[in-house]
Write an enzyme that holds these catalytic residues in place. Structure first.
Site, short mmCIF file in Angstrom:
data_model
loop_
_atom_site.label_atom_id
_atom_site.label_comp_id
_atom_site.label_asym_id
_atom_site.label_seq_id
_atom_site.Cartn_x
_atom_site.Cartn_y
_atom_site.Cartn_z
CB SER A 112 -50.66 26.09 16.15
OG SER A 112 -51.20 25.00 16.42
CE1 TYR A 125 -33.44 24.16 15.52
CE2 TYR A 125 -34.03 25.26 16.78
CZ TYR A 125 -33.21 24.82 16.33
OH TYR A 125 -31.27 24.11 17.06
CB ALA A 165 -0.87 -0.12 1.39
NE ARG A 215 -2.66 4.25 -12.80
CZ ARG A 215 -2.84 2.68 -13.34
NH1 ARG A 215 -3.49 2.08 -14.70
NH2 ARG A 215 -1.81 1.89 -12.98
CG ASN A 251 -4.70 0.63 -11.07
OD1 ASN A 251 -3.88 0.43 -10.61
ND2 ASN A 251 -5.13 -0.48 -12.08
CE LYS A 262 -28.89 21.88 18.18
NZ LYS A 262 -27.74 23.35 18.96
NE ARG A 277 -29.27 20.26 12.92
CZ ARG A 277 -28.92 21.45 13.25
NH1 ARG A 277 -30.20 22.49 13.32
NH2 ARG A 277 -27.51 22.30 14.05
CB ALA A 301 -52.77 28.82 19.08
C1 UD1 Z 1 1.93 -5.80 -10.43
C2 UD1 Z 1 2.14 -7.39 -10.85
C3 UD1 Z 1 1.69 -7.13 -12.56
C4 UD1 Z 1 0.10 -8.29 -12.20
C5 UD1 Z 1 -0.48 -6.82 -11.26
C6 UD1 Z 1 -1.90 -7.03 -10.58
C7 UD1 Z 1 4.75 -6.63 -10.38
C8 UD1 Z 1 6.71 -5.61 -11.51
N1 UD1 Z 1 3.87 -6.63 -11.31
O1 UD1 Z 1 1.90 -4.72 -11.58
O2 UD1 Z 1 2.37 -9.02 -12.55
O3 UD1 Z 1 -0.47 -8.25 -13.30
O4 UD1 Z 1 0.69 -6.17 -10.49
O5 UD1 Z 1 -2.29 -5.74 -10.39
O6 UD1 Z 1 4.67 -6.74 -9.10
N2 UD1 Z 1 3.44 -0.75 -4.32
C9 UD1 Z 1 3.95 -0.53 -3.76
N3 UD1 Z 1 5.51 0.38 -3.79
C10 UD1 Z 1 6.18 0.13 -4.71
C11 UD1 Z 1 5.27 -0.06 -6.22
C12 UD1 Z 1 4.33 -0.77 -5.76
O7 UD1 Z 1 3.47 -0.74 -2.32
O8 UD1 Z 1 7.03 0.44 -4.85
C13 UD1 Z 1 1.63 -1.35 -4.41
C14 UD1 Z 1 1.06 -0.87 -5.27
O9 UD1 Z 1 0.29 0.81 -3.91
C15 UD1 Z 1 -0.50 -1.17 -5.53
C16 UD1 Z 1 0.63 -3.14 -5.83
O10 UD1 Z 1 2.02 -2.90 -5.27
O11 UD1 Z 1 -1.01 -1.58 -4.30
C17 UD1 Z 1 1.08 -3.05 -7.01
O12 UD1 Z 1 1.57 -2.28 -7.82
P1 UD1 Z 1 1.14 -1.94 -8.84
O13 UD1 Z 1 2.51 -0.60 -9.14
O14 UD1 Z 1 -0.22 -0.95 -9.35
O15 UD1 Z 1 1.32 -2.55 -9.76
P2 UD1 Z 1 1.78 -3.43 -11.11
O16 UD1 Z 1 2.34 -2.96 -12.75
O17 UD1 Z 1 -0.02 -3.05 -11.27
CA CA Z 2 -2.62 -1.88 -10.08
#
Ligand code: UD1
Ligand code: CA
Length: 468
Positions: free
Chosen positions: A405, A366, A13, A19, A227, A351, A333, A423
């Site tokens: 009222s 109210y 993560a 995007r 994404n 409220k 509220r 009223a």
């Molecule tokens: C990756 C896979 C691909 C697969 C796809 C599935 C690799 C090289 N490729 O590609 O084969 O089909 O996932 O969804 O692994 N992340 C990090 N640190 C980093 C890079 C990424 O934590 O430096 C995390 C991202 O937040 C994400 C996950 O890793 O949650 C996947 O990274 P992303 O860049 O989306 O990989 P893909 O290019 O989609």
């Molecule tokens: Ca991805």
């Protein structure tokens, strides 16, 4: 799998999620009110895995979102690819056992699928969850050897034309032998042009030893990664279907399930009924047999059994007691506490007030910072004047009181039990129990005066049109 060592689920993560075009990190975007990374962590926990979340971008916020969950965290210093992210995560994982790797932007994965992956994995070095897609797009391709055994993964951007035609892709979810993975990660070499380390490269190493496996997912949608906004909306749609299905199975009635929003944390009692277009958000609870009318929006509220919220109401941090009725077109509220069998009617705003058992506020009022006793009746158009421009003041109305009222109750003020307010009164001092209070100007009656006034005005009108 070594039975006594807990298995971990590493959730990647650390990415930015550009995007999404949002200042909020992608994994924090909510689907049904729950951040994406929390969905992933919940699936892991439900599968009996201990989540390890690899963070970097908005680290503090990601940790806060997972505050209630039994998670460990690891920090990836810079986003240098999935291989580098897993390296960082391995620092908080013990030497032995199994580690599942999954993505923080994949909220649809089910616990049962993670369990199936562990089952398929057994004592292999790596097992990758794959899926067959008619349009494999940007996913990494899973390349098998002549015997059909998995051989390696190649990213779409680096694949030959023949490889790109392969429809079996890497879902991004894997099980690994942790001790082996630690060593395998040391062999990764950066891929130009971004010089990223690819986790996927370790599959070929395991395949060379004949210890790589594949679990083909029945439902490719489960591994869907979010994404962009369109994919987020689609993921939320799928999750909503699952959440509603569970409520339907538990005995909740729904007029039009496809029209509802019921967020993930909402609790619904058996035989509750939701009319068309109802929106239930946050920590809302709805008791057994309660009925929610069409197009009502209810957030963080507690509705007791058998109560009725009629159509087009808006409730926020409110309580509605058993058998009470609210609406249509009412607004409750924060800290509105409508007690058992009370009645709140149309165009009423409440409220921070308690409306006692069986009390009625049926029309156009109210009520703020007030306590209304049991069985009191508040006439149409009654206003608690709770704000003097600087301070808020309380209004207290005793049990069984009757407020006529269009009364203004200028707080702080108390109307006693059983008292009667005429009223149109503006009440500025306390009314004792059982007293009658009326504040009105004197009524003047002049017989025939209306006709004389009308005749004068009509004559004036005629004069003006002659001059024009
Ligand atoms: C990756 C896979 C691909 C697969 C796809 C599935 C690799 C090289 N490729 O590609 O084969 O089909 O996932 O969804 O692994 N992340 C990090 N640190 C980093 C890079 C990424 O934590 O430096 C995390 C991202 O937040 C994400 C996950 O890793 O949650 C996947 O990274 P992303 O860049 O989306 O990989 P893909 O290019 O989609
Ligand atoms: Ca991805």
């Amino acid at each position: 799998m070594t039975a006594q060592v807990p298995a971990f689920a590493m959730i990647l993560a650390a990415g930015l999620g550009t995007r999404m075009r949002s200042p909020l990190a992608k994994v924090l975007h909510p689907a049904l009110g729950r951040p994406l990374v929390v969905w992933a962590a919940k699936a892991a926990t439900e599968a009996g895995l201990c989540p390890v979340v690899v963070v970097n971008h908005q680290e503090g916020a990601v940790r806060a979102a997972l505050a209630g969950a039994p998670c460990r965290f690891a920090r990836q210093e810079a986003p240098r690819g999935t291989g580098d992210a897993v390296r960082a995560g391995m620092e908080v994982i013990p030497e032995d056992g199994v580690v599942v790797v999954m993505c923080g932007d994949g909220p649809l994965i089910r616990a049962a699928t993670l369990r199936a992956l562990l089952q398929a994995h057994g004592d292999k070095l790596v097992t990758v969850a794959s899926m067959i897609l008619a349009e494999p797009g940007a996913y990494g391709r899973l390349i098998r050897d002549a015997s059909g055994a998995p051989a390696r993964i190649v990213e779409a951007g680096e694949a030959t034309e023949a490889e790109r035609a392969v429809q079996e892709v890497n879902s991004g979810i894997y099980a690994f032998n942790a001790a082996w993975l630690r060593g395998a990660l040391q062999t990764l070499r950066p891929h130009p042009p971004k010089d990223e380390l690819y986790l996927t490269d370790v599959l070929a190493l395991a395949a060379a030893e004949g210890r790589a496996g594949v679990l083909v997912l029945d439902d490719p949608a489960e591994a869907m990664g979010v994404n962009d906004r369109a994919q987020l909306a689609e993921a939320a749609r799928v999750l909503q279907g699952r959440v509603l299905q569970a409520h339907l199975e538990a005995g909740v009635g729904m007029e039009a399930p496809e029209s509802l929003t019921v967020e993930a944390e909402v609790q619904l009692g058996a035989d509750a009924y939701l009319e068309r277009g109802v929106v239930l958000r946050g920590q809302t609870t709805v008791g057994a047999g309660a009925r929610i009318g069409a197009y009502s929006v209810i957030t963080d509220s507690a509705l007791s059994e058998g109560c009725s919220v009629l159509s087009h109401c808006v409730l926020e941090e409110a309580r509605v007691g058993a058998g009470a009725t609210v609406g249509p077109f009412a607004r409750l509220r924060p800290a509105a506490d409508i007690q058992n069998n009370a009645k709140i009617g149309n165009f009423v705003e409440i409220k921070k007030s308690v409306v006692g058992p069986g009390a009625k506020v049926p029309h156009l009022s109210y009520v703020g910072d007030a306590t209304i006793g049991a069985g009191a009746n508040i006439g149409a158009g009654t206003i608690t004047c709770n704000y003097d421009g600087v301070f808020k003041h309380r209004t207290t109305i005793g049990e069984g009181a009757f407020i006529g009222s269009n009364t203004s109750l200028v707080a702080p003020v108390r109307v006693g039990a059983g008292a009667l307010v005429g009223a149109g009164s503006v009440i500025t001092t306390d009314v004792p129990d059982e007293a009658i209070a009326v504040v009105r100007g004197e009524l003047k009656l002049r017989h025939g005066a209306a006709g004389r006034l009308r005749d004068r005005k009509l004559a004036e009108k005629a004069r003006r049109s002659e001059n024009a």
